[in-house]
Design a protein around this motif. Structure first.
Motif, PDB file in Angstrom:
ATOM      1  N   ARG A  18       0.698  -1.250   0.059  1.00 45.36           N
ATOM      2  CA  ARG A  18       0.117  -0.063   0.070  1.00 45.36           C
ATOM      3  C   ARG A  18       0.780   1.314  -0.006  1.00 45.36           C
ATOM      4  O   ARG A  18       0.700   2.148  -0.774  1.00 45.36           O
ATOM      5  CB  ARG A  18      -0.985  -0.162   1.381  1.00 45.36           C
ATOM      6  N   SER A  19       1.774   1.465   0.816  1.00 48.17           N
ATOM      7  CA  SER A  19       2.834   2.623   0.884  1.00 48.17           C
ATOM      8  C   SER A  19       3.493   2.582  -0.285  1.00 48.17           C
ATOM      9  O   SER A  19       3.808   3.873  -0.690  1.00 48.17           O
ATOM     10  CB  SER A  19       3.675   2.447   2.145  1.00 48.17           C
ATOM     11  N   GLU A  22       0.892   4.016  -2.940  1.00 40.95           N
ATOM     12  CA  GLU A  22       0.920   5.544  -2.632  1.00 40.95           C
ATOM     13  C   GLU A  22       2.155   6.438  -3.091  1.00 40.95           C
ATOM     14  O   GLU A  22       1.790   7.406  -3.602  1.00 40.95           O
ATOM     15  CB  GLU A  22       0.245   5.773  -1.325  1.00 40.95           C
TER      16      GLU A  22
END
Length: 163
Positions: A18-19, A22
């Protein structure tokens, strides 16, 4: 996550999926040669890219948390606020628009012709609107110069055909 901050020098080794996703998104937005502003449901800017800083002369820290009307000439602000609120009631994608009355306002007070496109995005946190802003002042000046030259050419042709 720091709102509005893009760090292209960030080392992503060891980042979770996820990071990593992002950060990739932020890197793409930052590298884009078109100005991008993300506005939240309350009408505040939550993200701007480097091109917006260049176009308008503000640091992103000066824009985050402000309404986008700071980027609109005073004479157009109330109209812009009305359009923004109406858009939020019925959000739908709008392609980049060419209209003679779209202008941006730089920090130094100068104005420039712009084109704007809007894309609404529904998230778990509510509505976000991505606004893309293109500086078309150079193109508008060239179009004006071309029209002037065409007018002169037509005038010369009319004058020479009378003889």
């Amino acid at each position: 996550m720091t709102a509005g901050l893009i760090r292209p020098d960030l080392d992503l080794a060891g980042a979770d999926d996820r990071s990593l996703a992002e950060e990739k998104f932020r890197l793409v937005v930052e590298a884009c040669p078109i100005g991008m502003v993300m506005i939240d449901g309350s009408g505040k800017m939550v993200m701007v890219n480097a091109e917006i800083e260049r176009q308008f002369g503000y640091l992103r820290e000066e824009l985050i948390g402000q309404t986008p009307e700071i980027l609109v000439p005073e004479r157009l602000r109330s109209q812009h606020t009305h359009h923004r609120e109406a858009f939020n009631r019925r959000p739908e994608s709008r392609r980049v628009e060419t209209r003679p009355d779209l202008f941006g306002l730089r920090k130094d007070g100068s104005e420039f012709a712009i084109e704007v496109g809007l894309t609404p995005m529904r998230t778990g946190e509510g509505l976000l609107v991505l606004s893309v802003i293109v500086d078309v002042s150079v193109r508008k000046a060239a179009e004006k110069q071309l029209a002037l030259m065409e007018g002169r050419y037509r005038g010369q042709r009319m004058s020479s055909s009378r003889f």
